[in-house]
Every structure is written in structure tokens, then in C-alpha cells.
Motif scaffolding. Structure first.
Motif, PDB file in Angstrom:
ATOM      1  N   ASP A  22       0.834  -1.190  -0.123  1.00  0.00           N
ATOM      2  CA  ASP A  22      -0.055   0.026   0.163  1.00  0.00           C
ATOM      3  C   ASP A  22       0.833   1.152  -0.045  1.00  0.00           C
ATOM      4  O   ASP A  22       1.932   1.193   0.361  1.00  0.00           O
ATOM      5  N   SER A  23       0.269   2.309  -0.537  1.00  0.00           N
ATOM      6  CA  SER A  23       1.171   3.578  -0.629  1.00  0.00           C
ATOM      7  C   SER A  23       0.763   4.470   0.542  1.00  0.00           C
ATOM      8  O   SER A  23      -0.248   4.155   1.209  1.00  0.00           O
ATOM      9  N   TYR A  24       1.952   5.265   0.719  1.00  0.00           N
ATOM     10  CA  TYR A  24       1.728   6.448   1.967  1.00  0.00           C
ATOM     11  C   TYR A  24       0.456   6.945   2.121  1.00  0.00           C
ATOM     12  O   TYR A  24      -0.066   7.221   3.043  1.00  0.00           O
ATOM     13  N   VAL A  25       0.007   7.483   0.857  1.00  0.00           N
ATOM     14  CA  VAL A  25      -1.160   8.398   1.032  1.00  0.00           C
ATOM     15  C   VAL A  25      -2.544   7.756   1.211  1.00  0.00           C
ATOM     16  O   VAL A  25      -3.655   8.456   1.818  1.00  0.00           O
ATOM     17  N   THR A  43       3.177  10.824  -0.641  1.00  0.00           N
ATOM     18  CA  THR A  43       2.749  10.560  -2.056  1.00  0.00           C
ATOM     19  C   THR A  43       2.404   9.219  -2.223  1.00  0.00           C
ATOM     20  O   THR A  43       2.672   8.523  -1.222  1.00  0.00           O
ATOM     21  N   SER A  44       1.954   8.805  -3.419  1.00  0.00           N
ATOM     22  CA  SER A  44       1.807   7.552  -3.847  1.00  0.00           C
ATOM     23  C   SER A  44       3.258   6.762  -3.905  1.00  0.00           C
ATOM     24  O   SER A  44       3.275   5.660  -4.375  1.00  0.00           O
ATOM     25  N   ASP A  87       5.704   6.746  -1.919  1.00  0.00           N
ATOM     26  CA  ASP A  87       6.296   6.015  -0.855  1.00  0.00           C
ATOM     27  C   ASP A  87       5.143   5.176  -0.387  1.00  0.00           C
ATOM     28  O   ASP A  87       4.133   5.033  -0.624  1.00  0.00           O
ATOM     29  N   SER A  88       5.801   3.968   0.304  1.00  0.00           N
ATOM     30  CA  SER A  88       4.902   2.944   0.578  1.00  0.00           C
ATOM     31  C   SER A  88       4.604   3.081   2.069  1.00  0.00           C
ATOM     32  O   SER A  88       5.043   3.848   3.150  1.00  0.00           O
TER      33      SER A  88
END
Lengths: 754, 754
Positions: free
Chosen positions: A477-480, B474-475, B477-478
Motif C-alpha cells: 500500500d502507498s503512503y497516501v 505521496t503514492s 512512498d509505501s
């Protein structure tokens, strides 16, 4: 070397108790009646070609459990506990682990002892050679291999104190050579205390010579699993050791290095060749019997003793030339091994000296904490019935060794299956993390706990590393994404724009604005809530519109909790949790508020007490369900229904004890995955995809699941998407089928393994 | 239709004030002296082929700023403010925006008016056609196009109240047809109030007829930019409108639909063909002059009036047949447009009726909040000097219209450049988000604010959507990466295992364990701190070891803050922040505690006051630097140096006012990106890569940056990696070069655009 002097130095002191530990434990699989298993190694345990934790030794029935290296004995043992827990719960229901070094009764025909069915042909070939060379029966014995390494800091400080040796690696090698020779000389004491193979079971010995009376340790004696007599290796120096083994192999006396069954092996790394290049890195003690009184086959106390013993072997000077010193040791060990477990040892005098010197050392080094343990063991010199072999023999005499072993094994079996959702050694971690940890061990993915309280794991298979927190937060999964889900407004905006039905609503930063919106909501079903506290305080629900006064009051309550307030359409219906992973609905759960069902006989209190008997119920989120409480809130809820804890509900009357359906307040979890049509599942999957998430628990309100949501726009509403959805409640539900979501997570991360 | 009755209904009321708004504003680029710019449209403003916000109209110098659709006037205007801010700060330093509808003095030769240099040849061809058909000069006029749409809820509620029309789309079209005809009939009132083009500048008119005296609005009069007289379109029905325009195009009277310069256009979507299929979706009012008294060319009040006017046009019934009704309106509008701005209008009587009816409507509909505004405007009917054209003319008479325009423009220029780090309209957002927002607008990436207080943006270019929080989440980074960085223990473990130097340390969950570690740390440099509060309370530093008592006290202090305590090696040296993005060090920052440098003359207080004059210093993190305070902590710090706020430091004496170097407490940010060797940058990049991060601010302690870290293992130590690193401090540092990190983020997200 003036080792004693160096060890006393202030610079060395802080490091004396630091060391690294590793352990291998072998065990035969048996039926619940104690007969050798006839099944294959369980395929659920993944691939033995790389499995770091669970292997097979010589035979297909002989499980070998291998811990990673740890900085403390405690750490190593908890990992062993976990590995053994996984092993035991991965066996067929009617199998358990044999708790003795000596194998259970062996098959009459040697061909019925099955060589481990390994993938690599060379591994099979090697075992066939062993079978031929030593006989299959001899190979069926099990033991503990204990890997020990002094902390690098300790060796470094000692090295700094001396000047005689200029190479650190060389110095380290010297230290281990000394400890090794002293161990070989004095290991009889370990055999005396911890020998635990007094008697063999049927058909271990066939026609060869064997002890006629019970002994302290068959396994550590000449009747044990030893090399042929022509295999002799000198511990004079690392060079002689390496060279002698090489010669043995060259002359065919050994097939390869690992056939060298010494009570102690020098280790440079994984292969012997590393010894020559790097010197000794650690030593492997191989002469420890499995302790049947311990679930893990060895106790923390035993390891503490071995650790002090290692320090003592470093501390005490050798008194003869190397080969002589070792030869005396071999002789004495065999002698002690073959003594009657219940009789006093012939070596009492030397034993007393050893203990006295150990105690003196502890005092000199101010390691007083350990003295108590040494004094306890010291007493066993004159009370042989307290040694492991003594105890085992005594207990066996009352019935039989087999019966004792079966009782122990069944006991350990029981323990392992008692709380199947927990992982031994790591019970303080969150439940989902324990289950993922379990699955990773099972499949042979290496696990390192990076932070226990923070549920942070590092997983590794070959070069492939993954980090996982809370068992569901991954690199996939991504940070956002979690940030989006955390913010309900953002979630709703994104879902609404993607065409999903979410409760309509408005957001207000002040009372005036909010008041102005009254006409828009006045006659609708709606909820007033503070923006940031969901399902918390400050929420008012108006299912059939609100008067201006009630509206005003609701706003005041909400604004008391937050500077922003949400007005939201109220969606009637039942809330379901859809767990979506990698584009698929893996589980659907219905959560029902804490309740009991009457039988017309028992009181509410009695019904709660009975329902709380369920082993799935516990406290503090360390069980899949929580105990139902009978506190203020529950009593209030009963009162509202005209009941008390002493009321006797009618037969089949459902009595709710809570309004909220949270599992954490005693609610029931009911798996309903199968009851939903694909159309609903597609909504959940598509919504999670719209949010860009790989893993999410998304909550849908559904008034009537028989309605086709592709035809009726109001068939569902999405309440929220969760970025840290509890998995354990799906895995061990109160009713319905458990869904092994943790395995799905592992598959997502390691498709090459799982 | 009994529209008045419908609008009075309770079901309709809540929706009356709901609408959607959009706006386009044109403006000529001029020099700071008010001469038409000779430069090209700034290339920094990205690609006009897709730019959603900043385009050029007819000429290369004519910027067109386009807002997205918004639900409130406020929302639309703040976005316009942002777009205009970006436009103004993207122009060459010596250029500004002309604040009038009438262009500045035009070049003598028509060929010096440059047609917009667009990529698509058809766009250029169209402008060439216009130049030929109408003359280039006429095209240089600027205006406001105002797009208005009644809320869907309003139209839907009205639709539900009536039965005459069964199709919703048809009903909606009827509503807009009525409003449109009424607007065309009564638009003279808008021209009267908001006309703002009384006089033209040099060479707008050449030989053609023109007004000889000042008028209310040249642009809205027959001298403005209108179609030839043979272009006539009937507003009788949507069908006649669409058909007439089609005919005009067929017969060559118009080249295409967009050449139809009506004061009001019916809109179905982006293309006229959508009108026929979907009906009218919104209307575009095109007859509004640029208001020079407003930075944005139009005020919120004007939009409020137009909104009420639209409601009134829906409310009031038409009194003639469609074509006649519109024809009267055209006539009256031209008449009012050509009146002298300072004289009373001939249409006073009708004006009084209109205002009286508007007020009556507001009262009937209980929209009392708006009555005040209507009454204020009503007064202007009899005080023409208060209308925009009246005001502008009066001010111009004192000097000249050009001078007035230049003064306004310079004023707006000043405002836009005052705080270059902020974005007008969004000043409440975090600074880094404001800057990223600015950059996205500049490059033509669409921005939607999903949650202002949560710094949550949605970016879009064509189909490519990205979500960004805090400008750096943002997308790319995980999910696990920030969780790893948040946990200092985990960060250190991962970095240490990857071979980086991190402070060695130990973690303790109880006092006893921690005490036992004393000998190991006693003589070293170390820090005791609570595990979870970094740089917060409970930290003790021992640079040269600690006594057992001090150690004990430090532990007590730390355990008072957290249940877990860290002991960590103290690394001496200077701390630098390395900002790493996509495998590259983009900026390195040194943070220095709040300080002043003496001059031998002024007091500390005076020096602080002077340093605080820096426009980069502000409060509450809405400036790149914070004001230096002279509070308790600062005074204590002065006292420790034997100073007070009244002391006069010697020349060049550096006086520190804080111990900590945080920017948030008045510290200085110094960009030192260029001073570091690649070897240090590589450490930062590799460490961030080891953590698996795309964006991170990683803090290194470096005792001496001239030491080669590839040769000296202790040349650096990594303190922590930040998952939400402030970017603004790198972009606008106190000293050194600013680094546009936000643009790097955009490039990471949109390599196809930036």
C-alpha cells in the motif's frame, strides 16, 4: 594467557554476560499413543529446501526445529517456543512430538524407518550412506545442539587487554580452542546434570552391545550415536582440527564434515572451509539430551548454567597437553554417562571442585545473581535423584518410561492446542501479528521482530525483504492511502466522485453556518457528529428529522468535541465489514452487539458466564473475542429492557447487553462471506480500488442483501474504509467459517513462497 | 409557470442560495510603466496546450485566467486569487497585469500586436481570421466571463413542484431560457453598476466611429467587441438558438460557435453540440467589465449581486415575446452603456422597480441577509459617481486613466510579490503545501483541495490522478516506510544492518534492567531519553560519562515520560538535514539556534527587532522562518551568558538566544548543499534507499565535513530519518540558495508534465 586477570578488568566486566545463542532441537513425530508416526512430514510446513526453522533430520518422522541466533537465552527460547508451537499445530490432529532423546519403539523392519524425503538427491544419498554405515536405528536418536558465541564486545575487550597475540581473529580462535578443550575435559558434568536418556525403548538396539542397566545418558555414552573408533581429531589447534577432519574425509573414514559426531564442533560459519579463513566464530555443543520435563526440551536455567560453564571454561586453566586433556575428558564422560542415574557419581570430588571454582569465579567477577543457580545444581552432586536422568528413571519406575513420555507429550500437545490463535513466545503482540507470525514460520519465511510493542516485523525469504506492521501495513500500500482513509471527508469525496454511494453531508467550521443548513436537513434522516471522532463522543442521530431545538442541541454537543462538525445523511440498514485484499473480497463479517440467548431457566448472569466459557473469549485483545462484561453500561442496557442480571430470559429470547456492535465490548463476530452475491463484493472491491488500496476493511450499510445493488442505487452505502482492519476477528469468528487472511497477506508479499 | 409560487415552497427554500460558479478573467501583460509587454507568454507557465488555469486569449500578451467550478463564490474567488498570484509571480520581474478592460496604449503598427503563439495551427488560423474580420485592436479588450449554474438540488426541487413538464432536462432548459432572456432584457443594470470602461487608451480606435465622450462601458456598447450586425440569434427557444447559430456558421457569417460574441451564452458542456443532447447546463455571462478597484477584477459582492439577480430573473415573469424582449434589452443596454458615467441614467424608473422587486423577492423568500447589499446598490441609481465607471472616471480626471491604471496595477504587483512563499487564497494551509499548490498551478496540473486543514490535495493531469498530503506524502512512498521512520528503534536497526553508522544503544522497559547496563555506558558519551518523545522532555546528555547517581537520576527523568527508555551513544558534531528525493540529495540544510550578531552599538532587543524585519520571518509556520522571541527561555539563555535584552553585544559577537536549533523557535536555516562532497551525499541517498523511501529528510551528525567518510567510519552518524520533512525551509532559507523541492515532488509525480 592470564585470562583470569583479563576477565577481572573493569573494561571487560560489562561484557562478561553478553553472548549470542542458537539452538536446534530434534524430535520424533508420534501418534497420540506414542507410536512412531507413519505419515510424511506435513506439507503445510512449506518447503524443506529452504525452510529456516523447521526441517527433518535423518528420518521423515524426525522434525528438527532451528532457532535464529539471539542475544539472550530468553529471546532464543521464546523463538523456539514459537517454532515448536507452529510445528505442533501443523501436525495432523492425531500426532504429537516425542519428548525424549531416545526414540519411541522402532518398527520391526528397518525398511519401515523412512529416510527423510528431501528434494535434493544428494541429501537423500547422504542419509542412505548413514543408514548403511551406522544402521537406521542409531540415527533415530534426538538431541539438542546448542550454539554459543561470546559477545564480540567481550572478545574485543579481552583482546585489547593483552599484547601476546596481535591478530584479533587469531585471539578469538585461541579463546574458543581453550574453551572447547576444557569443555571436552569437563563435559561429564553436563552429562551428569542433564543426561536424560537412561533407558532405550523397543528395538533401538538390535544385536549390538548395549547397557544392561539404566544409565545417565545412553546418547552421550559409547552406546550413543558416535563415529567409528578410527575417527580421531585433535583439538590441539584449529589447524590440527581442520587438517584431521580433512584427512578423515580423504581416507574415507568420514563421508563429509557433518558426519563428524563430536560432542563439540568448532564453527567458522555455515561451512567448515570458513574456519580456515575466518577462524572460529562460535562453538556447537552437541551432547545435550532432550529434557522431557520441559516443553521445549531445554530450560532457561539449563542455558544459564551452560553460559556460566562457558565462562568458567574460559577462566580456568588447562592442566595437561591438549590431546591428553581431551582424552581424559572423553573417558570421564563415558564413565559418568554409564553410571546408574540414581547412584552417586564416582567424580563427586572433581565435581565439588568445579562448583567451588565456578562460585569463586562468580564472586570475583561480581556475577552474584548467578550464584544461586550454581548452588542449587551443586546440591545435585550428592542428590543424583534430582538430576534429569534420576528424575526420569524414578518416574518411569512407577509405570514405564513410555507412559511417562506419552503423558508429557500429551500435556505439551494440549498446551499447544489450547489457544490456537496465539503464538507461544509472542503472546504480548497483537493477535493478527501473532497469527501472521505463525503463518510465516509455518511457510518458512524468516521473521525478525523489529519492535514488539509496535507490532513491527521484518520478513525475509532469500534476498526478498518485507516489513510489516500490525500484520496488514505493508509495502504494497502507498503512503497516501491510509492518510486518505484516516480522513473521512477525503474518503467520502473520493468515493463519491468515483460513483459510490456515501452518506451525503456537509462540514461546518462554526455554529452559524451549521444553523443555516437546518432547512436542508430538517425532515431527513441524519447524523450530527464531530469531524475527527468517529463512533466516539458527541454523535446525535435523527432517524426522522429533527426540531430546530434538537438540531441546535446536537450541534452544541458536537462542537464541544471538535472545531469542525459533520452533518451526514443517516443510512438505515445493517453494517457489514468487507475485507478486501488484492482486488478480492476475502471475508465479510457481521458484528452483533454483546448478547445472550435465554433458555427460560438461567439468569442473565448465568448465561453470560456460560457464553464467556468459549476459549475464543478473553481480555485485552489477545483473544479473537472479548469477555462479555456486566458493568454499568450493560446493566443500564438491561434496565432499559426491564431486566436485571438476575432476570431469567425466556427460551430463545435474545437479550442485548450493549448498543454498539464492537467486538471489543463483547460483541459476536459472524462470518457471512458466502451469503453475499458477487454484485455486493464487486462494490467493495471497486471502492477499495478507487481508494488505491491493496488491503482494506470497508464498511457497508446494507438494508436488504437480497436487493440487487446493480439495479437499486440505494441498496448500499459506504460508511468508511479502514486502513488498519483487524484480521483476527475474521480468522476466528464466533460463528461461521474462519478466513485465514494472514496467509493472504503473506501470499501478497511472497507469491513465490506461499 | 408559477415560478414565484414554486420558489416560495418549503421544499425549495433550502436550495435557493445554492449554485455553482466559474470565472474567466482576461488581462493584458504590461511593463511596470504600463506599456504593452513585448515578451512572449512566460514559458515557466507550462504548456498552453492543456493548461487548465492559465491560457492566452487572442494575443500573446493577453493572459486568460480560468477558475475551476466552485460551489461558492468565495471558493471560486480564492482559486482565482491563487491563479492570479501564480500568474503575476511567473511574469518577468518587470511585468504586471493591466487592471482595465480597455487595453493599454496599443502599438502604432497593427503587426506589432502579436497573435498568441499557440502550438495548434488551427488555433492560430482562427485568430488570424479574427484579426482580418474585426481588426487586431478590437480583440485586445479584456473582460470577465462568469459561468453560473443553479444547484442541481434547486432545479430538482422546482421540477418536483410542477407537473407541466415531465422531462427534467427539458425543465432545466426552460428555466435557463427564461433567465437568459430576462438577463438580456435587464442586463443594462449590470452595465450601469459594473461597467468600467469609460475611456479607451491610445490607438484602440483607429478610423472607425467611437464615443466622443466618456461612457459607462465602451466594451458593452455597440463600440465594443461585437459581432457584425447580420449576426442575429433568437433566444425564443434552445432550438432556435442552436439552429440560428448553425445557420450563421453555414452561411459564413460566423466561422464557428465561439465567434458568437453574445453577452450571454447558453452552455451544455464544453461544445455546443452538447446543448442539443443534454439541454442547457449553465449560462455564461460575458458582459462584465474588469473592475480595476479589485485585485481580481471582480469582487465577492459583485458575484453576490449577480447571484441574486439570477434568482430575480428566474422569479420575475417576462412581459413580451422572446425576440422583442431581448431586442428591447439590447437597445436599453446600449443606451445605458453610452451614458456619461457621472450622469443619472435615463432608466432610473425601471431601475427603481427592479430593485424594489428584488427586495420584495428577498423578503418573500426570507433571504434577508442579502437585502443590505441590494439596498446599497439601489442607492447608486441616484449616485452615478459611486458606480465603477463613475469612480474610475472621477479618479482619472484628477490625473489620467493610464496613471490610475498603472497605480492600481503596481499596487497589485506589490501585493503579489510581498510574501512570495505564500499562495493567495490558501494562506491558511501549511507553507510547503502552498508552494506545491503554486507550482502545480504554474505547470498546469489541476489541483483540488480535498481537505484544507489536513493539507490534502488531489492533483490531476489528463487521466493521471495523484493524492498528496503535506506536500510530501505521496503514492511514491509505501505504507510501511513512514511507520519505519516513525519508530526510531526500527529505523536504527534497519540502518545498522545495512551498514550505516547509527548511535549504538539499548532499550529498557524497567529501571532494574537499565541500572544493570551502567558499567557499559559509565565512561562513554551517551544520551538517556524516553523512547517515544524525541527531542522532547526527559532527555539527559552525558558527553563524558556519568556517575552512578547522575545515571540513576537521568533514568528516573526519562522513565517519568515513557515506559520505555533508550540509552544511546552520543555522537558529537554538527547536525545537517539532507533532503533526499528519488535517489538524489536535493538540498542540505544547517540549522542554527536563534541568534543575533552584535554591532557594538545596539542592544540585544534592537538587534532582534531588526532581524525580525526580514519578510521571511513570521509566525505559526506560515513563513519560512519564525520571529525570534524574547520570552522566558531566551532571557534565561541570555542570563547564562551574563547578558540581558538591554546588553550591547560587541561588534561581530554572536549572541545565541536558544539552545535548540529548531526553525520553529527562531533558528536560522542555511543552505549548504554545495559545500558537501558526493561521498556524504551518497551516504544520505543510500541510507534513504535502505529504508525504502522515495522522499525523506535524513539527519546526519558530521563532526568535520572535510574528512572522507569512505575512509573514516566515524565521519558521520545518522540520527533519524523524517517521513514528513519540512520543505519550505529549504525553499526559502535564511542564507544560501533556495531549492525548489516542491517542483521535484511534482516531477516525481508527473514526469510527463514537469
Amino acid at each position: 594467557m592470564q585470562m583470569k586477570e583479563f576477565m577481572r578488568r573493569a573494561s571487560v566486566r560489562p561484557f562478561l554476560k553478553k553472548a549470542r545463542f542458537g539452538l536446534e532441537r530434534e524430535s520424533q513425530r508420534v501418534t497420540l499413543q506414542g507410536e512412531l508416526a507413519k505419515t510424511d512430514h506435513p506439507s503445510i510446513l512449506g518447503n524443506r529446501e529452504f525452510h529456516p526453522y523447521i526441517q527433518t533430520d535423518f528420518s521423515e518422522t524426525q522434525v528438527e526445529m532451528i532457532t535464529p541466533v539471539a542475544d539472550t537465552a530468553k529471546e532464543m527460547l521464546r523463538f523456539l517456543a514459537a517454532i515448536q508451537d507452529v510445528t505442533m499445530r501443523s501436525l495432523p490432529k492425531e500426532e504429537m512430538l516425542w519428548p525424549l532423546s531416545m526414540p519411541p519403539a522402532l518398527p520391526e523392519k528397518e525398511e519401515d524407518i523412512i529416510i527423510a524425503k528431501l528434494d535434493k538427491f544428494e541429501d537423500v544419498l547422504y542419509r542412505r550412506y548413514l543408514a548403511k554405515e551406522y544402521g537406521k536405528r542409531k540415527q533415530m536418536v534426538s538431541g539438542i545442539h546448542f550454539n554459543f558465541e561470546f559477545a564480540d564486545g567481550l572478545v574485543r575487550q579481552l583482546f585489547n587487554e593483552q599484547t601476546a597475540i596481535s591478530s584479533f581473529d587469531q585471539f578469538k580462535t585461541e579463546i574458543y580452542m581453550k574453551v572447547s578443550r576444557n569443555f571436552l575435559r569437563y563435559r561429564w558434568l553436563v552429562t551428569y546434570l542433564y543426561g536424560a536418556s537412561p533407558v532405550s525403548e523397543a528395538r533401538y538396539f538390535e544385536n549390538e552391545p548395549k547397557p544392561e542397566e539404566p544409565v545417565r545418558s545412553i546418547r552421550s555414552s559409547k552406546y550413543g550415536y558416535t563415529n567409528h573408533e578410527d575417527v580421531t581429531v585433535s583439538y590441539e589447534s584449529l589447524e590440527t582440527y581442520v587438517q584431521n577432519i580433512a584427512e578423515m574425509i580423504e581416507t574415507g573414514k568420514l563421508s563429509e564434515e557433518k558426519e563428524f559426531y563430536a560432542p563439540l564442533r568448532l564453527r567458522g560459519g555455515k561451512k567448515m572451509s570458513e574456519l580456515a579463513t575466518h577462524g572460529i566464530r562460535y562453538i556447537e555443543l552437541r551432547s545435550i539430551d532432550v529434557n522431557p520435563f520441559e516443553r521445549l526440551g531445554i530450560s532457561e536455567e539449563q542455558i544459564q548454567f551452560l553460559h556460566i560453564f562457558m565462562l568458567y571454561l574460559l577462566w580456568t586453566e588447562e592442566k595437561h597437553s591438549a590431546d591428553e586433556w581431551v582424552a581424559i575428558g572423553d573417558l570421564l564422560n563415558n564413565q559418568v554417562a554409564l553410571e546408574n542415574p540414581l547412584e552417586q557419581t564416582e567424580l563427586l570430588e572433581e565435581g565439588e571442585v568445579l562448583f567451588a571454582e565456578m562460585l569463586a569465579m562468580l564472586e570475583e567477577l561480581e556475577l552474584t545473581e548467578e550464584a544461586e543457580l550454581i548452588r542449587t545444581l551443586q546440591k545435585q552432586l550428592t542428590s543424583p535423584e534430582d538430576t534429569l536422568s534420576g528424575q526420569l528413571l524414578k518416574e518411569s519406575q512407577a509405570s514405564s518410561q513410555k507412559k511417562v513420555a506419552v503423558a508429557f507429550a500429551q500435556n505439551y500437545y494440549q498446551e499447544a492446542h489450547e489457544r490456537p490463535y496465539q503464538l507461544a513466545g509472542f503472546r504480548e503482540m497483537e493477535l493478527s501479528t501473532q497469527i501472521l507470525f505463525f503463518d510465516a514460520i509455518q511457510k518458512g519465511i524468516s521473521v525478525t521482530v523489529l519492535d514488539e510493542m509496535d507490532q513491527f516485523l521484518k520478513l525475509q525469504h532469500k534476498e526478498h525483504v518485507e516489513y510489516v506492521k500490525n500484520a496488514n501495513m505493508t509495502s504494497k500500500d502507498s503512503y497516501v492511502v491510509p492518510l486518505m482513509m484516516e480522513n473521512k471527508t477525503v474518503t467520502k469525496k473520493i468515493l463519491a466522485e468515483a460513483g459510490f454511494r456515501v452518506p451525503k453531508g456537509a462540514e461546518f467550521a462554526n455554529m452559524e453556518e451549521a444553523q443555516r443548513a437546518y432547512p436542508e436537513f430538517a425532515k431527513t434522516a441524519f447524523v450530527v457528529k464531530p469531524k475527527s471522532t468517529n463512533y466516539g463522543l458527541g454523535i446525535s442521530i435523527f432517524k426522522e428529522g429533527a426540531s430546530k431545538e434538537d438540531y441546535q442541541t446536537a450541534l452544541e454537543i458536537a462542537f464541544a468535541e471538535d472545531t469542525e462538525v459533520l452533518l451526514e445523511e443517516f443510512l438505515p440498514g445493517t453494517e457489514y465489514r468487507f475485507f478486501v485484499l488484492d482486488g478480492k473480497v476475502r471475508a465479510i463479517l457481521l458484528r452483533v452487539p454483546a448478547n445472550v440467548v435465554g433458555d427460560g431457566e438461567r439468569t442473565v448472569e448465568a448465561l453470560v458466564a456460560e457464553k464467556n466459557q468459549d476459549p475464543l473469549r478473553g481480555t485485552h485483545h489477545r483473544s479473537p473475542l472479548e469477555l462479555i462484561q456486566l458493568g454499568t453500561l450493560e446493566k443500564l442496557m438491561l434496565k432499559e429492557q426491564g431486566l436485571t442480571v438476575d432476570s431469567i430470559p425466556e427460551n430463545n429470547q435474545v437479550v442485548y447487553l450493549r448498543e454498539n456492535s464492537n467486538i471489543s465490548t463483547g460483541g459476536d463476530s459472524i462470518d457471512v462471506t458466502e451469503t453475499f452475491t458477487d454484485a455486493y463484493k464487486k462494490i467493495a472491491v471497486d471502492a477499495v480500488e478507487a481508494l488505491g488500496a491493496k488491503i482494506s476493511g470497508i464498511d457497508l450499510i446494507i438494508p436488504d442483501q437480497t436487493i440487487d445493488p446493480t439495479k437499486e442505487a440505494n441498496a448500499y452505502g459506504i460508511i468508511e474504509a479502514n486502513f488498519n482492519p483487524a484480521m483476527h476477528m475474521h480468522i476466528y469468528p464466533y460463528q461461521g467459517t474462519g478466513r485465514r487472511l494472514t496467509m493472504d497477506v503473506l501470499h501478497l508479499l511472497y507469491p513465490e513462497v506461499v
